[in-house]
Each structure stands twice: as C-alpha cells, then as structure tokens.
Design a protein around this motif. Sequence first.
Motif, PDB file in Angstrom:
ATOM      1  N   ARG A 561       0.835  -1.204   0.000  1.00 45.61           N
ATOM      2  CA  ARG A 561       0.000   0.000   0.000  1.00 45.61           C
ATOM      3  C   ARG A 561       0.865   1.247   0.000  1.00 45.61           C
ATOM      4  NH1 ARG A 561      -2.994  -2.524   4.123  1.00 45.61           N
ATOM      5  NH2 ARG A 561      -2.243  -0.987   5.643  1.00 45.61           N
ATOM      6  N   GLU A 562       1.909   1.221   0.816  1.00 46.42           N
ATOM      7  CA  GLU A 562       2.794   2.379   0.900  1.00 46.42           C
ATOM      8  C   GLU A 562       3.572   2.572  -0.397  1.00 46.42           C
ATOM      9  OE1 GLU A 562       3.471   4.882   3.519  1.00 46.42           O
ATOM     10  OE2 GLU A 562       1.397   4.177   3.474  1.00 46.42           O
ATOM     11  N   ARG A 563       3.944   1.489  -1.041  1.00 46.01           N
ATOM     12  CA  ARG A 563       4.619   1.613  -2.338  1.00 46.01           C
ATOM     13  C   ARG A 563       3.694   2.286  -3.349  1.00 46.01           C
ATOM     14  NH1 ARG A 563       4.697  -1.168  -7.160  1.00 46.01           N
ATOM     15  NH2 ARG A 563       6.685  -1.076  -8.304  1.00 46.01           N
ATOM     16  N   ALA A 564       2.448   1.854  -3.383  1.00 50.30           N
ATOM     17  CA  ALA A 564       1.487   2.448  -4.324  1.00 50.30           C
ATOM     18  C   ALA A 564       1.272   3.930  -4.021  1.00 50.30           C
ATOM     19  CB  ALA A 564       0.156   1.693  -4.249  1.00 50.30           C
ATOM     20  N   ARG A 565       1.183   4.275  -2.761  1.00 55.70           N
ATOM     21  CA  ARG A 565       1.012   5.682  -2.388  1.00 55.70           C
ATOM     22  C   ARG A 565       2.258   6.490  -2.761  1.00 55.70           C
ATOM     23  NH1 ARG A 565      -3.251   6.763   1.054  1.00 55.70           N
ATOM     24  NH2 ARG A 565      -2.192   8.578   1.969  1.00 55.70           N
ATOM     25  N   ALA A 566       3.430   5.867  -2.646  1.00 55.78           N
ATOM     26  CA  ALA A 566       4.664   6.558  -3.029  1.00 55.78           C
ATOM     27  C   ALA A 566       4.638   6.903  -4.504  1.00 55.78           C
ATOM     28  CB  ALA A 566       5.873   5.686  -2.694  1.00 55.78           C
TER      29      ALA A 566
END
Length: 603
Positions: A561-566
């Motif tokens: 999820r954090e990768r996608a938000r990045a």
Amino acid sequence: MDCVERKDPRWPLWASVKRPSRYVGAEWGLTPPKPDAPGLVRVCLAFPDVYEVGMSYLGFQIFHALLKSLPQADPERAYCPWPDMEAELRSRGKVLGTLETDRPLGAFDVLAFTLQYELSYTNLLTMLDLGGVPLHAEDRTEAHALVVAGGPGALVAEPLAPFVDAFLLGDGEVLWPSLVRTLSGLKGCPREERLRALAELPGVYVPALGIPRTPVRRQVLADLDEGFLQDRMLVPSTAIVHDRVAVQVFRGCTRGCRFCQAGMIDRPVRERSAASVCDQVKRLLDFTGWEEVGFLSLATCDWSGLEEALVRLDEILRPRSIKLSLPSLRMDAFSVELAAKLETLRKGGLTFAPEAGTQRLRDVINKGVTEEDIRASLEATFAHGWDRVKLYFMMGLPTETEEDLEGIVRIAKETVRTARAHKRRGEVAISLAGFVPKAHTPFQWEAQATREALRERGRWVKSRLIKDSKIRLSYHDPDQTFLEGVFSRGDRALAPVLEEAWRQGARFDGWTETFDLGRWLEAFERCGVDPEAYVARPRPLDVPLPWAHLDAGVTQEFLLRERARALSGELTGDCRVGACHACGFAVEECPRRGQLAGKGGKG
C-alpha cells in the motif's frame, strides 16, 4: 596499570601494531569473570568492526550489563582486529581472544555477533577464522561455540546462513534471557539438540533446520521502563566515536519514511518516561564520570517526554557542567529553538536531512518536510548564531529526475543566501548518498541506480556547486553503495561470494581505505553469480522474497500500500497524531492501536 597487568603476554603483540589501545581493554566498569559453575553460559559479544566503533554501539553496553545480571550467564567482548593486527596474529600463530581474558572466541558457549551494516560481513568471517571457529556451521563440533547473530541484518539472514547457527530477531532484552535459560539447561547436550531447542524459542531462526513453515517473528520489548535498564556502562580505554553516556529515550518511529528500514523494522513506538530516563542518566553519570549525555532514538525531538526531561535534568547537569546532546534533529523551527538551549550543540553546526531536493520527491518518500519547514529551519539556525550547516540528501531515489537534483543545488545555495542575510559565514556541507532499497520497506521491490548513474549524478551536482567556496559537497562511493545494495536484499547464493571475496583479502569493506570492489567482482565471477540481478531490475510483486520467512512485524500488504502511495505521490500521516494505518502490529503490541481500541476504534 600495576606490575601484574604489565606481565600480560599480549604486550609484545600490542607493541607491534598501530592503535594498540584498541586491544588492551581494562576499561572502567569491568567486573571479574564469573567462576565456572554447572549451567553457566559463557557468551562472547562480538562486534565485526574496530573497538572505537563497537564501543559506541549502545546495544552491546545494554547486553553486557544484562548478561552480567543473569546468574546463568557471563559475557566478554571481542572486536575485529585491523589488518595489521590480523597479520600479526596469523604470523605468530595466535588465536583471537576476548579483551577481558584472551579466551579464544571458539571456546565460548555462545559467540554472538551484531549485524549493523552489510559491509562488515567479511569481518565476521575474519573473527570466526581467527577465533578458531570453522567458517561453516556444518563443520562445527561439540567443542565449538554456537554462533548467533542479531541486529537489523538478521532480518535478511540468507547471505550469512551457512556461517551462522542461529539468528535472533528483535529486542535483545526479550531474547537473551530465554536463550540463556535454554542453553543453561542443556549444557553438555549435543549441538543438534541445543539448536533444535533454540529453534523452538520465539524470534530464533536456525538455518540448518530449513525454512520454517511459519515465519519467525521479531520479538518486541513492549514496555521500555519495565525492561532491563543498566545502571553502569563500560568506559572506554581510548577515544571512541561517541564518547558519552548514552540513553535511549524511545524505540521505533511512526513518521513512515518509505526509504527508512529502521523506521519500519523497529516498530511500534515505545516511549520511556521522563522520570525513568532522568533517573538512569543520574545513575550512569555517577558511575562513569562522563561529562556528556546523549539521548538516542530515531527522532529524539518526537519524544513526548523531552521537555519534561530537560527541566528535570537541568538541576542534575548544570551543577556538574554536564552537556546534553541530541543526535537527531527534525528539520523544523522547533528543533532549532530546542538546540539553541543546549550548549553542546551551540559549539558546532547543525545537521538536517531533507533527503530530497523537491517537494514532489519528498512526498514520494513520505519525508514529511515541506519547503516552509526548510526555510524556517535555516532562518532559525542562522538567527540563533550558527555558522555551519550540514545537509543530508540521497540520490537515486525512486522516480528521481534531473529537477530533483537541481532542487539539491537550489537548497544549498539558498542556505548560503540565508546565512548572508543574517550576517553569518554560512559554511554549508552537503552529503549525498546513493539510495539503497532495503528489505522490509515499501521500496524493497525497486531497482537500485547503477554505479555509473550514481557517479554521474554526484558529479552533476558537484559541478553546479563547486564555484561557491562556502559549499562543500561529498558523495558516498557508488561502488560501496552497489555492494551494500546487493547484500541488503540478498539470498543464500551470496554466501560463497562472501567467502571467496574474504579469501581474496576483502576486509573492512565499509572503510574507504581498505575497500576494493575489484576483489568482489572477481569473486562474483568465480562463483557464477551476477550481482546486477540483485540491484538492477525491479522485483516482481508476486514472487516471494528471500526474507519472506523472517517477519519484521510490518505486513507485505502494508508495504505494498505504501509503495502504491509513493508512486502516486500520496503522503501517509504520522499515526501517533492521526489515524492508525494498520501496519501489522496487534492491539497488545502497539500502544497507538491499544489507545484506539480503548476508545471503541478498530485500531
């Protein structure tokens, strides 16, 4: 030093090398070794770097005191000898022993390494070999120490798996007592029986028994005030990197910087109370006689007890002229105002870490530093009279463009202009490090910039700053960054490469004066391993990673999820002041989730 001590047979050896103070020991605070007794577990704490680096590592200070406090254990210490001392030991046919008694490393029940930095792994092999321990776990007999390893490197264990009997995942205050109890009860039992017993303990991974069906989960000390708190420290016999009383004020970080492995693997945040910290500071000062105190954490200015502690400590430190330092400062005006009150920090310059040159890229990495934060920090710094500022940046971050590098140049020049506006000298040091995608972070699937790209980017930034005499720029050796990247996301195929490079003379690879990439490239070729495969290409999101059997606490779902938000430039807020982001910790493990659950929230 009395005449008995001067008869130490190691004197001729010490006299033949540079910096003999690294090997003498005899520090203030040592207690005599415990006599042999049934069930006593002798532990050698082994740091794979030189004395002045290892003695600055707070973890070993804590573990040494903790093990001394356990009736079933007795610790000693060893550090990696510099190449000149290694050569002397080999030429004289001597075995590497501990500082305290010169007991050979292989003669302990447990030889315990800490894995703080990937480029120290060859030093681990050096210490095994010099200590009389076979390099490969499968070649060890009942007469040899059990080799264990902890620290952040234990969460990417496979490159060292053939050389280590057991990896300890998590906080040592939780792991060590159970490990000592287990080995004490099995003293004299076959090696395999002891290893199988260790594998049953939470947080212990034994490679020889195969990949576990259930991931081994990192162990967490939930309450720092209720955990072990040492009231003594070993005062070094020579100058070290951080020569002061060191007290950890909290563990973990919830700011969520996506590049930061420490911020991910050391969750959840666990704070100490101001009263507990101040009491420990006083006891350690009384014992050691040090004249400086350092508060340690990933972001000390985030500690909720900081202001109360400063008030409490004033009446302890001021009468003794003791200085207090805060190694980690946020880039905001509050941190600068706080630093202005501390005499220690007023003497030098201030150090900040914007990490990236543009707001866009800082949002990608979730740094949480705005253009206004940077402007206000620099204004406050020079308004309070500082002349020097050091700024840390990274190059090679995911999605980086030339505009982001131009942002680094712009911030450096704006720093000089701000200093001149306040009639300060305005000396600016820019440190530029190559980004390494680390395991257990949202960027663990990303490609790493090549050596050539990092070298070109470093030169590009330097060419635009070189004409300004007030700005000094240094960038980390891309060759070392490359090798760090390979091992930070490595698998077991790297173990033969590590051994081959070591046999070819690789030592102290984190030190510029001893690092030689040529040895490593030759080792990769001889072992038929392509190092570019570990760093040059993105990793598939649906393929298990080499560390999937080692659970740091944060879930793959959260990291994805954090990768996608990045990649979409979305910020994720600090969960201590906002919503819980469900990173993977249960209510009973995470104080923040417990608070939400108590209020009827879902956590």
